[in-house]
Design a protein around this motif. Structure first.
Motif, PDB file in Angstrom:
ATOM      1  N   TYR A 114      28.029 -39.958  12.114  1.00  0.00           N
ATOM      2  CA  TYR A 114      27.772 -40.856  10.420  1.00  0.00           C
ATOM      3  C   TYR A 114      28.073 -38.825   9.534  1.00  0.00           C
ATOM      4  O   TYR A 114      26.518 -37.944   9.862  1.00  0.00           O
ATOM      5  N   ILE A 115      28.895 -39.597   9.243  1.00  0.00           N
ATOM      6  CA  ILE A 115      29.076 -38.347   7.325  1.00  0.00           C
ATOM      7  C   ILE A 115      28.533 -38.723   6.538  1.00  0.00           C
ATOM      8  O   ILE A 115      29.369 -39.876   6.180  1.00  0.00           O
ATOM      9  N   LYS A 116      28.330 -38.102   5.316  1.00  0.00           N
ATOM     10  CA  LYS A 116      27.284 -38.465   4.178  1.00  0.00           C
ATOM     11  C   LYS A 116      28.685 -37.941   3.469  1.00  0.00           C
ATOM     12  O   LYS A 116      29.290 -36.736   4.366  1.00  0.00           O
ATOM     13  N   ASN A 117      29.297 -38.799   2.320  1.00  0.00           N
ATOM     14  CA  ASN A 117      29.457 -38.195   0.741  1.00  0.00           C
ATOM     15  C   ASN A 117      31.292 -38.485   1.375  1.00  0.00           C
ATOM     16  O   ASN A 117      32.658 -37.448   1.165  1.00  0.00           O
ATOM     17  N   MET A 118      31.691 -39.758   2.623  1.00  0.00           N
ATOM     18  CA  MET A 118      33.365 -39.133   3.118  1.00  0.00           C
ATOM     19  C   MET A 118      34.186 -41.051   2.495  1.00  0.00           C
ATOM     20  O   MET A 118      33.412 -42.142   2.595  1.00  0.00           O
ATOM     21  N   VAL A 119      34.786 -40.456   1.291  1.00  0.00           N
ATOM     22  CA  VAL A 119      34.819 -41.729   0.103  1.00  0.00           C
ATOM     23  C   VAL A 119      36.210 -42.002  -0.085  1.00  0.00           C
ATOM     24  O   VAL A 119      35.887 -42.859  -0.809  1.00  0.00           O
ATOM     25  N   CYS A 120      37.284 -41.253   0.631  1.00  0.00           N
ATOM     26  CA  CYS A 120      38.543 -41.757   0.437  1.00  0.00           C
ATOM     27  C   CYS A 120      39.315 -41.150   2.012  1.00  0.00           C
ATOM     28  O   CYS A 120      38.825 -40.351   2.874  1.00  0.00           O
ATOM     29  N   SER A 121      39.976 -41.974   2.318  1.00  0.00           N
ATOM     30  CA  SER A 121      41.282 -41.475   2.675  1.00  0.00           C
ATOM     31  C   SER A 121      41.284 -40.010   2.501  1.00  0.00           C
ATOM     32  O   SER A 121      41.281 -39.382   3.957  1.00  0.00           O
ATOM     33  N   ARG A 122      41.827 -39.259   1.922  1.00  0.00           N
ATOM     34  CA  ARG A 122      41.749 -37.678   1.853  1.00  0.00           C
ATOM     35  C   ARG A 122      40.698 -36.642   2.855  1.00  0.00           C
ATOM     36  O   ARG A 122      40.331 -35.853   3.193  1.00  0.00           O
ATOM     37  N   PHE A 180      30.323 -32.346   2.724  1.00  0.00           N
ATOM     38  CA  PHE A 180      30.579 -33.308   3.628  1.00  0.00           C
ATOM     39  C   PHE A 180      28.975 -33.090   4.701  1.00  0.00           C
ATOM     40  O   PHE A 180      28.405 -31.664   4.576  1.00  0.00           O
ATOM     41  N   ASP A 181      28.392 -33.753   5.401  1.00  0.00           N
ATOM     42  CA  ASP A 181      26.839 -33.200   6.164  1.00  0.00           C
ATOM     43  C   ASP A 181      27.010 -34.762   7.046  1.00  0.00           C
ATOM     44  O   ASP A 181      27.385 -35.825   7.209  1.00  0.00           O
ATOM     45  N   LEU A 182      26.093 -34.253   8.361  1.00  0.00           N
ATOM     46  CA  LEU A 182      25.723 -34.723   9.362  1.00  0.00           C
ATOM     47  C   LEU A 182      24.819 -35.730   8.718  1.00  0.00           C
ATOM     48  O   LEU A 182      23.558 -35.669   8.577  1.00  0.00           O
ATOM     49  N   ILE A 183      24.504 -37.212   9.353  1.00  0.00           N
ATOM     50  CA  ILE A 183      23.393 -37.770   8.463  1.00  0.00           C
ATOM     51  C   ILE A 183      22.810 -37.836  10.822  1.00  0.00           C
ATOM     52  O   ILE A 183      22.628 -38.518  11.201  1.00  0.00           O
ATOM     53  N   ASP A 184      21.121 -37.948  10.530  1.00  0.00           N
ATOM     54  CA  ASP A 184      20.479 -37.793  11.594  1.00  0.00           C
ATOM     55  C   ASP A 184      19.625 -39.331  11.451  1.00  0.00           C
ATOM     56  O   ASP A 184      19.893 -39.697  12.844  1.00  0.00           O
TER      57      ASP A 184
END
Length: 186
Positions: free
Chosen positions: A4-12, A59-63
C-alpha cells in the motif's frame, strides 16, 4: 502480495510508481491508486530501497492497518471526485461502507481521529478543488460544473465554494493568481 502506497492520486502517479518497481526489477501484477500487487514477496533490502526511492518522489509505504484504511478512504474519494466525475449513485457513507466492507461510523471515527478532519469535509474539499480546476479551464459554465459534480444547484455550489475558499466562484475566476492545493495536501 500487496503493498500500500500513500499519496498516489492520479494516473501519472501510477506510472511513476510502476517505473520505480521496474527499476528494481520487481514486476508488479497491477498498479492501482494506493496499492501495488506483486507476484511474490519482496526482500527487506528491496523494500528498503523501494521505500527510499518512493519517498524521494513524495510517496510512502503504508504498513499499519489504520493508515491503510485512511488511505483507501482518501483514494476512493479522489477517484470519485477527480476521475469518475462524481458519479455517485448513493450517498457517500453508503458508498464507502460498501467499498471498504466496514461500518461507516467506525470509518468516520477512525478518519476523524487520525486526520483531525471529517470524511465529509475531506470530500467537500476535494470537490472544491475540482471546481477550481474546472473554473480555471474555463470550458464549462458554473451550471454545468454544478451538474457535473452533483450539486443540487449553482447556489449550493457557490455557497460551499465561498465557505471553503472565502471567494465566490466568479471572484475566483477573475483572480490573477489562482491558488490551487495539490490533492495529496488536502
Amino acid at each position: 502480495m500487496k503493498l500500500y502506497i500513500k499519496n498516489m492520486v492520479c494516473s501519472r502517479c501510477k506510472m511513476v510508481v510502476k517505473a520505480e518497481f521496474e527499476k528494481l526489477e520487481i514486476e508488479p501484477i497491477s498498479v492501482e491508486l494506493g496499492e501495488v500487487e506483486l507476484t511474490k514477496p519482496i526482500t527487506e533490502t528491496e523494500k528498503a530501497t523501494l521505500l527510499q526511492n518512493l519517498q524521494a518522489l513524495g510517496f510512502d509505504l503504508i504498513d499499519d492497518k489504520k493508515s491503510k484504511t485512511i488511505d483507501k478512504i482518501k483514494t476512493l474519494i479522489i477517484e470519485l471526485v477527480h476521475h469518475q466525475n462524481n458519479e455517485l449513485k448513493t450517498n457517500l457513507s453508503d458508498y464507502l461502507a460498501q467499498e471498504l466492507h466496514q461500518d461507516y461510523n467506525s470509518l468516520s471515527n477512525l478518519f476523524s481521529e487520525v486526520e483531525n478532519n471529517t470524511i465529509e469535509k475531506y470530500f467537500i474539499n476535494q470537490k472544491i478543488e475540482k471546481v477550481k480546476e474546472l473554473i480555471i479551464y474555463n470550458e464549462l459554465s458554473l451550471s454545468e460544473i454544478a451538474d457535473m459534480l452533483n450539486y443540487s444547484n449553482v447556489a449550493h455550489l457557490s455557497n460551499q465554494f465561498k465557505k471553503v475558499t472565502g471567494f465566490t466562484p466568479t471572484y475566483f475566476k477573475n483572480l490573477k493568481d489562482k491558488k490551487r492545493i495539490q490533492i495529496e495536501n488536502l
